[in-house]
Design a protein around this motif. Sequence first.
Motif, short mmCIF file in Angstrom:
data_model
loop_
_atom_site.label_atom_id
_atom_site.label_comp_id
_atom_site.label_asym_id
_atom_site.label_seq_id
_atom_site.Cartn_x
_atom_site.Cartn_y
_atom_site.Cartn_z
N ARG A 117 0.86 -1.14 0.17
CA ARG A 117 -0.05 0.00 0.14
C ARG A 117 0.88 1.25 -0.04
O ARG A 117 1.75 1.41 0.63
N HIS A 123 -9.22 2.50 -0.12
CA HIS A 123 -9.54 1.27 -0.07
C HIS A 123 -10.66 1.06 -1.43
O HIS A 123 -11.05 0.01 -1.88
N GLY A 149 -5.63 1.34 -2.65
CA GLY A 149 -6.08 0.09 -2.16
C GLY A 149 -5.30 -0.98 -2.61
O GLY A 149 -3.98 -1.19 -2.81
#
Length: 530
Positions: free
Chosen positions: A72, A408, A473
């Motif tokens: 991430r 996300h 995400g």
Amino acid sequence: MQPLDADACHGIFLAGACATLLQACSTTHPTTTGQPTVAATPVTATAADGQYISFIEHRIDDEGLNGGIALRGGDGLAMADIDLDGHEDIASVHEDSNHLRLAFGTGKLGKWELLTVAQGADVAAIEDVAIGDLDGDGWPDLVAACEDAHLIFFRNPGRNARTSAWDRLIPEDTQGRGSWLRVFLADLDSDGHLDIIAPNKGSADIIDPSANSSADHPTSVFFLDGDPLEQSSWREQVLYRNGVPNTAMPVDIDNDGDLDVLAAERMTQQLVMLENAGATPGGIAMHDYGVSIAPGFATASGWRATSGALQSAFADLDGDGRQDLVAAFTETGATGDNSPPLLALGWLRRPASLDQPWTYFRIGDTLPDVIIGISLADIDSDGDLDAMTGGYSGLNIMTGAYSGATRHADDPRVTPSSTVGRMAWFENPGDPREAWRRHDISRQVRGMYDAFVARDLDHDGDMDFVATRGNSGNLDGVFWLEQLRTPEPRPAFVPAHRNDSRALPLPPANWREHYDAASTFTPPKSTQQP
């Protein structure tokens, strides 16, 4: 009114900026019907041979390819032949998930061997990475800068680089000092050994001006007096101390054979050239020159341009033998005292003497999106340097903070008038003082494109780009853009992910009237799920 700053997600935007724009904002959303997305729009860009230029995305390292490792916040990127097998490899950092990764080239296009060098607290909020042989054994080592932690050195294990653990050291002098933002390797003292140059930003994430922090943080060089795995080998010299430092890029700016350093203060957006005056007992002498900026075109009397040069590039754009600077700039007063700030890509023409003003020429902008990632390369094979750029989603450029949009999943509040993830390249007209033409590649609800490295990966004679992606995400990771040339126009961009973030068209001309005023200084990575 404080100037709006173009280096957003790293805390460079200033709260309270651009009040003129904010007053015009509305939470109502425009309707956009029938307008093609940026990616689906047929290209108009052509190469020197008349063929049309478009791009295809290929994945290198992400959660869906690497066995489920949740990368991430793809951020810094560097390339070198790390295992000395004749194929270039990729070192990438992933700030939100605290990963330092390697993708080893195999000589087979599309086939990479992936490795986690470090994860967790050792590389907390890792922001940048540099590659170079620091211990003199012939094998390229790694140094990383971590926003929540320190600098950290990793020794290349040599022939077992793909399978062995990498020994590491966190220099004690870099601990307890907050954020280290960038890291560069260069031989500043001309002794034949690489030194480590880094700005110690202090606070991480976007800096809230209401905090009124007055501490001056250093831009430093670390010399190595022995084995980099020994604490006693690390020796720091502060090169410059002022406010919140933003970069420490080495460059031979005066063509005298030694390396100088570009420094910058982030809150005031002041560039400083540190001229290397030669070695001294135990270090080097530096002369600092504040970079004053004069317009290279007609402007209103109140015009000024500033930059923090978080991502920047040096090149001799105008062929005068001097290194010019390409970076993102904030122009204020472009059409008068009350005109809104303009966030633009531009270049500074180096003057004959460093105590003279640098001349600014605008390249272009991507508003309401911002330009962060910058790479110079001859994209259209016409013999001059063009500029590849990338921006960040999840920002509020009116307030200089985050928008609060999720990472996300696609936030339903995001519209074509929002600040989103865009990739675009700017075509050099030949005379870089003239108008550059922007060619948009993609524009999506989620995307952070912080770093690009230009390479002809498929060896077909045109320039491709390796890049990182964040703010997305499970789409975050490392990818490469294949440049495709065809006799007829094609869509600008073919994504690699089957289920990608929502593609968007270009913003409407009146995007300011529909800009969402939501704003927060709380970083999304601290409040949102992976």
